[in-house]
Structure formats: structure tokens, C-alpha cells
Design a protein around this motif. Sequence first.
Motif, PDB file in Angstrom:
ATOM      1  N   GLU A 135       0.836  -1.212   0.000  1.00 33.31           N
ATOM      2  CA  GLU A 135       0.000   0.000   0.000  1.00 33.31           C
ATOM      3  C   GLU A 135       0.867   1.258   0.000  1.00 33.31           C
ATOM      4  O   GLU A 135       0.539   2.264  -0.611  1.00 33.31           O
ATOM      5  N   ARG A 140      -0.793   4.532  -1.533  1.00 38.59           N
ATOM      6  CA  ARG A 140      -2.165   4.482  -1.013  1.00 38.59           C
ATOM      7  C   ARG A 140      -2.221   4.710   0.489  1.00 38.59           C
ATOM      8  O   ARG A 140      -3.257   4.531   1.115  1.00 38.59           O
ATOM      9  N   ASP A 142      -2.221   7.287   2.611  1.00 41.88           N
ATOM     10  CA  ASP A 142      -3.142   8.271   3.198  1.00 41.88           C
ATOM     11  C   ASP A 142      -4.580   7.750   3.139  1.00 41.88           C
ATOM     12  O   ASP A 142      -5.335   7.839   4.106  1.00 41.88           O
ATOM     13  N   PHE A 143      -4.910   7.190   1.992  1.00 40.29           N
ATOM     14  CA  PHE A 143      -6.257   6.651   1.815  1.00 40.29           C
ATOM     15  C   PHE A 143      -6.509   5.506   2.803  1.00 40.29           C
ATOM     16  O   PHE A 143      -7.557   5.448   3.458  1.00 40.29           O
ATOM     17  N   THR A 146      -7.004   6.757   6.402  1.00 33.95           N
ATOM     18  CA  THR A 146      -8.308   7.411   6.547  1.00 33.95           C
ATOM     19  C   THR A 146      -9.422   6.368   6.602  1.00 33.95           C
ATOM     20  O   THR A 146     -10.304   6.419   7.464  1.00 33.95           O
ATOM     21  N   GLU A 147      -9.334   5.395   5.711  1.00 36.08           N
ATOM     22  CA  GLU A 147     -10.382   4.369   5.669  1.00 36.08           C
ATOM     23  C   GLU A 147     -10.394   3.527   6.949  1.00 36.08           C
ATOM     24  O   GLU A 147     -11.453   3.246   7.522  1.00 36.08           O
ATOM     25  N   THR A 195      -8.078  13.464   9.632  1.00 37.89           N
ATOM     26  CA  THR A 195      -9.246  12.582   9.483  1.00 37.89           C
ATOM     27  C   THR A 195     -10.111  12.623  10.745  1.00 37.89           C
ATOM     28  O   THR A 195     -11.344  12.748  10.670  1.00 37.89           O
TER      29      THR A 195
END
Length: 255
Positions: A135, A140, A142-143, A146-147, A195
Motif C-alpha cells: 500500500e 495508497r 493516506d487513503f 483514513t479508511e 481525518t
Amino acid sequence: MQKEKIIIANWKMQLSLQETIDLANKYKAKFAKFKKGEVAICPNFISLLPVKTVLKGSNIKLGAQDVFWEEKGAYTGEVSPNMLKEAGCEFVIVGHSERRKHLRENYEYINRKVKTIIDSGNITPIICIGESWDERKTDRRDFVLTEQLQLALAGVDFMGDQQIIIAYEPIWAIGSGAAIESSEAEYAHKIIKLTLSQMFGMKIISGHFRIVYGGSISSKNVKEFADLENIDGLLVGGASLNAEEFYKVANVIIK
Ligand code: PGA
């Protein structure tokens, strides 16, 4: 606002009952005059009660490494938040990446655990998040962070002075012997803060959340993590298995 820093030892499944008691005794002696911040140790389940006895009269707090999402019932092998409280725990690690990997724990389970812990109102969850090497390589991170936060904290309401600790642990750094660059950790912690502020607002963050870093921290690299604005403490695995080494790390991170 500067928050009280915390350092948490995660002893994983590394020690026998007797070895755990011996190490807890060494911690107690080493930290006898250590009055700064918060220090917590998370031994295995069967060692919680004997370690609670060892820690009597010391400032070191007790935590567990996992918990179930129901308080009571036919759930063979599981332990509830109130049982942990009875055993003397003030903290519990939730969703460690080793559990996500070996036991297929996912963020739906983690979310149920977090909600039950918060409903029990007694214990501070230490919620683990962090990206895999793949990742990270594919940009990926940061995404993913956050998720993971959105899933872990979905539907959580804040009551009273409930505290939550988010542990940012990049999976590829855990047990690798090399922590990530401290600037990268600081950046990830900023993403986490952003976030959380979108989810709950700044006031809740400053009153209820601390964000700690975990992944191959030792006395050799801890200095780089000591003065960063968004790092409220550390979750330490390997280096916590030696009381002298852990004490050195604690003294640098908690001033
Ligand atoms: P480590 O473990 O310090 O050995 O990398 C940290 C953790 O898994 O919490």
C-alpha cells in the motif's frame, strides 16, 4: 495543547508466565522513580492477574492485547472489557496487525470491539492502524489510514472523558529492526489528526485522542521521535522485552 505522553510495552506472546512476572518485577524496580507521563505494559491474558499483583504500588499501568465485542455469553475463548477491568487493565490493544494477519481480524470486528469497550466506559482502547508495504509503495497510505479510522470509529459517540489512543504502526516496520523516518511518521500522524478532526471536530481530538507511533522503536532511534509535535507516545514491541532498554526509550520520549 501538549498532551501527556504515553509509552506502551507490547509483550505479545513472547514470554512464559514466569518470564512475564520476572520482567514485570524488573520494570517495577527500574521505573520506581519515574513520575513523568504514563507507562503501560500489555502482557498475555494469563499473566494479567499476577502482573497486577507485581505492579501494586507502582506507577506502571496494565493493558491487555485483545478483547471481545460482547460483555458476556457463549463465546468460547474470549474475554470481555469488564473482565479486563476486573483484572486491573486500564488499556487494551485492538486490531493489532498481527491479529489482522494471522486471525483475519478486520475493521468490522475492530469497530465492534471499540464500541463495546467505549460502552463499558472503563478502558482506553489502543486502536492499531497502518499500511502494508504494498500500500505504501503504490501511494495508497493516506487513503488506507483514513479508511481504517473511519471503519474503526464508525458510530462511536463520546461520553464523559473517554480516552482513545490511535497507534500508527506501518506493518512493514513492525519487528523489522528499522523504524520509518520520523518525518514520515509525523506526516502520517497529521493525516490521522486531519481525518479525526473531520469525523469528530478539533475539540474532541484535543480532549479525547492521543496518537502514538509503533514499529521497531529502540534506544538507538527514539531520539528522532522525541520532539515531534503530533507524536503523543510510542507502542513498543521488541525493545520492551528488556527493562533497561525500555527504560532508556521511555526517558527519551517522555521528558
Ligand atoms: P516492534 O513491535 O517494536 O517489535 O516493531 C511493535 C508492535 O508490534 O506493537
